[in-house]
Motif scaffolding. Structure first.
Motif, mmCIF file in Angstrom:
data_model
loop_
_atom_site.group_PDB
_atom_site.id
_atom_site.type_symbol
_atom_site.label_atom_id
_atom_site.label_comp_id
_atom_site.label_asym_id
_atom_site.label_seq_id
_atom_site.Cartn_x
_atom_site.Cartn_y
_atom_site.Cartn_z
ATOM 1 N N LEU A 1 0.806 -1.217 0.000
ATOM 2 C CA LEU A 1 0.000 0.000 0.000
ATOM 3 C C LEU A 1 0.842 1.271 0.000
ATOM 4 O O LEU A 1 0.490 2.252 -0.652
ATOM 5 N N LEU A 2 1.923 1.279 0.768
ATOM 6 C CA LEU A 2 2.743 2.479 0.962
ATOM 7 C C LEU A 2 4.088 2.289 0.265
ATOM 8 O O LEU A 2 4.840 1.370 0.594
ATOM 9 N N THR A 3 4.376 3.185 -0.688
ATOM 10 C CA THR A 3 5.638 3.166 -1.420
ATOM 11 C C THR A 3 6.413 4.434 -1.092
ATOM 12 O O THR A 3 5.900 5.542 -1.289
ATOM 13 N N ILE A 4 7.617 4.282 -0.572
ATOM 14 C CA ILE A 4 8.430 5.441 -0.221
ATOM 15 C C ILE A 4 9.183 5.919 -1.464
ATOM 16 O O ILE A 4 9.938 5.159 -2.081
ATOM 17 N N THR A 5 8.961 7.176 -1.827
ATOM 18 C CA THR A 5 9.603 7.773 -3.000
ATOM 19 C C THR A 5 10.445 8.985 -2.640
ATOM 20 O O THR A 5 11.195 9.492 -3.475
ATOM 21 N N GLY A 6 10.320 9.478 -1.402
ATOM 22 C CA GLY A 6 10.851 10.788 -1.050
ATOM 23 C C GLY A 6 9.872 11.867 -1.481
ATOM 24 O O GLY A 6 9.036 11.658 -2.370
ATOM 25 N N GLY A 7 9.966 13.003 -0.833
ATOM 26 C CA GLY A 7 9.088 14.125 -1.162
ATOM 27 C C GLY A 7 9.854 15.424 -1.107
ATOM 28 O O GLY A 7 10.868 15.537 -0.399
ATOM 29 N N VAL A 8 9.387 16.415 -1.851
ATOM 30 C CA VAL A 8 10.082 17.693 -1.912
ATOM 31 C C VAL A 8 9.063 18.820 -2.015
ATOM 32 O O VAL A 8 8.060 18.700 -2.703
ATOM 33 N N ASP A 9 9.306 19.898 -1.258
ATOM 34 C CA ASP A 9 8.524 21.128 -1.360
ATOM 35 C C ASP A 9 9.447 22.260 -1.762
ATOM 36 O O ASP A 9 10.605 22.328 -1.311
ATOM 37 N N HIS A 10 8.944 23.162 -2.584
ATOM 38 C CA HIS A 10 9.746 24.320 -2.971
ATOM 39 C C HIS A 10 8.820 25.506 -3.203
ATOM 40 O O HIS A 10 7.600 25.396 -3.134
ATOM 41 N N GLY A 11 9.422 26.662 -3.442
ATOM 42 C CA GLY A 11 8.668 27.887 -3.645
ATOM 43 C C GLY A 11 9.135 28.979 -2.702
ATOM 44 O O GLY A 11 10.032 28.774 -1.874
ATOM 45 N N ASP A 12 8.502 30.154 -2.823
ATOM 46 C CA ASP A 12 8.947 31.318 -2.047
ATOM 47 C C ASP A 12 7.991 31.666 -0.907
ATOM 48 O O ASP A 12 7.982 32.791 -0.417
ATOM 49 N N HIS A 13 7.201 30.698 -0.469
ATOM 50 C CA HIS A 13 6.272 30.939 0.641
ATOM 51 C C HIS A 13 6.982 30.642 1.967
ATOM 52 O O HIS A 13 7.678 29.626 2.093
ATOM 53 N N PRO A 14 6.810 31.497 2.989
ATOM 54 C CA PRO A 14 7.489 31.258 4.283
ATOM 55 C C PRO A 14 7.051 29.983 4.986
ATOM 56 O O PRO A 14 7.728 29.532 5.919
ATOM 57 N N TYR A 15 5.956 29.380 4.541
ATOM 58 C CA TYR A 15 5.502 28.134 5.158
ATOM 59 C C TYR A 15 6.575 27.047 5.101
ATOM 60 O O TYR A 15 6.648 26.202 5.989
ATOM 61 N N LEU A 16 7.421 27.064 4.068
ATOM 62 C CA LEU A 16 8.449 26.037 3.977
ATOM 63 C C LEU A 16 9.408 26.096 5.161
ATOM 64 O O LEU A 16 9.869 25.055 5.650
ATOM 65 N N HIS A 17 9.698 27.284 5.642
ATOM 66 C CA HIS A 17 10.579 27.411 6.800
ATOM 67 C C HIS A 17 9.863 26.967 8.077
ATOM 68 O O HIS A 17 10.493 26.409 8.981
ATOM 69 N N ASP B 1 11.329 10.247 3.839
ATOM 70 C CA ASP B 1 10.331 9.261 4.265
ATOM 71 C C ASP B 1 8.967 9.450 3.618
ATOM 72 O O ASP B 1 8.021 8.727 3.942
ATOM 73 N N SER B 2 8.833 10.411 2.729
ATOM 74 C CA SER B 2 7.549 10.636 2.062
ATOM 75 C C SER B 2 7.342 9.630 0.933
ATOM 76 O O SER B 2 8.278 8.954 0.495
ATOM 77 N N GLY B 3 6.101 9.562 0.444
ATOM 78 C CA GLY B 3 5.823 8.625 -0.631
ATOM 79 C C GLY B 3 4.379 8.695 -1.068
ATOM 80 O O GLY B 3 3.747 9.744 -1.004
#
Length: 376
Positions: free
Chosen positions: A89-105, A144-146
């Motif tokens: 059911l769960l496949t680990i692929t890694g995850g990434v967020d990007h952009g210029d919103h302060p939420y990432l910090h 650990d995302s997927g």
């Protein structure tokens, strides 16, 4: 069941709603030896709600320790469910967020406080690792995302529930819930009734219709969300789950509705969508047709930011979001009625942990964090 004669079958708990959340509740209740019946209004494998399809993002990436902890519990329980059912059911692929919103910090600070692995990558490094995505800002990577397979997850939850003694009934719409007292409820269907100590109503988009007057629900907004699968130019197995957030008020935020999410759906392409901005709908009267302005914006996003997909080769898909004003879930109990709704487009990753929460609420009234209560 002999409800036509006015006599109801008696069980400990009736779970109404055989999507992911209700199925998880039935599984966790049955594992505790509870006599439970799960009632789903549609046939197995239907596409009318929010639990169908082949891909959902799994991630631990929240700034909030409560959500991080719930996701960590869910990760363990997804693996338990896989072991119980022999299903991947769960496949680990890694995850990434990007952009210029302060939420990432804020995300990075929350993950650091919780000890969750993550790292910042320079735009060039991120682009070299994932050539299907374009980066102009540092990217926050979570190993650990997927992704989760939604259809298989629902089927596995129901199979595990039945293996533990639950009864699962599809094509059985609930017509009314009648509260008889603090420990007694009647659940009426077209074919008869059930008497129980508790009812767990995990009906999400149908909550206001079924539970009006039975529980003090917050305002719920039901929307038809309209992502699409785009044909991949880069091999699907190399894609991470991804999010792109634009600074509030920027031209890109206006053009692309604040930001997008995406992930690979093996065999179907790269799923890309906006979050919670679809048209409001009645869940019983949807047309499943993409809203033209948003579809055009989604295609324009892929042209600008996803060199690894073909913006002219796509298949629209449709699901519902049921969103609360603060985007926190509703997980609470009023008398004998336990309510699960308002998952606001980010609930699927938590499914087995929410099943545990709902079992707790039904059996001993133990409440999760206050942010999930009727009154926040």
């Amino acid at each position: 069941m002999t409800g036509t004669a006015g006599i109801a079958d008696t069980v400990d708990v009736v779970v109404v709603g055989g999507g992911a959340m209700g199925s998880a509740a039935a599984w966790r209740l049955a594992r505790r030896g509870v006599d439970v019946v799960l009632l789903e209004q549609f046939a197995a494998g239907h596409t009318n709600g929010a639990s169908h399809g082949a891909s959902r993002i799994f991630r631990l990436s929240y700034p909030d320790p409560v959500y991080i902890g719930l996701a960590q519990e869910a990760q363990r329980l997804w693996r338990d469910l896989e072991d119980d059912t022999g299903t991947r059911l769960l496949t680990i692929t890694g995850g990434v967020d990007h952009g210029d919103h302060p939420y990432l910090h804020e995300l990075a600070d929350g993950l650091a406080a919780a000890g969750v692995p993550h790292q910042w990558l320079a735009p060039q490094e991120a682009a070299e690792r994932w050539p299907g995505l374009r980066f102009t800002t540092p990217a926050l990577f979570y190993p650990d995302s997927g992704r989760l397979h939604a259809d298989r997850s629902v089927a596995a939850l129901q199979a595990a529930a039945e293996a533990s003694g639950a009864t699962v009934r599809h094509s059985t719409p609930v017509t009314a819930i009648e509260v008889l007292g603090d420990d007694a409820v009647l659940v009426h269907t077209d074919s008869g009734s059930y008497r129980a100590r508790r009812v767990v109503a995990a009906v999400n988009a149908w909550a206001s219709k079924l539970l009006g007057g039975l529980a003090p629900l917050p305002p719920l907004r039901v929307t038809q969300e309209q992502p699409a699968h785009f044909a991949a130019r880069e091999a699907e197995e190399g894609w991470p789950s991804f999010g792109h957030r634009f600074a509030d008020g920027s031209a890109d935020a206006r053009t692309f509705f604040g930001g997008i999410y995406g992930l690979a759906t093996p065999g179907e392409g790269i799923k890309v969508g906006f979050h919670g901005v679809g048209p409001e709908v009645d869940p019983d009267h949807r047309d499943f047709t993409p809203e033209p302005t948003q579809l055009a914006a989604l295609r324009e996003y892929t042209r600008r930011w996803l060199p690894g997909v073909d913006p002219d080769d796509f298949t629209p898909i449709s699901c519902t979001y049921t969103t609360t004003p603060d985007e926190n879930f509703v997980l609470d109990r009023h008398g004998p009625v336990v309510v699960a709704t308002g998952f606001s487009g980010h609930g699927f990753k938590f499914v087995p942990a929410i099943g545990r929460v709902l079992a707790d609420l039904a059996l001993d009234g133990a409440h999760p964090d206050r942010r999930f209560a009727f009154a926040r």
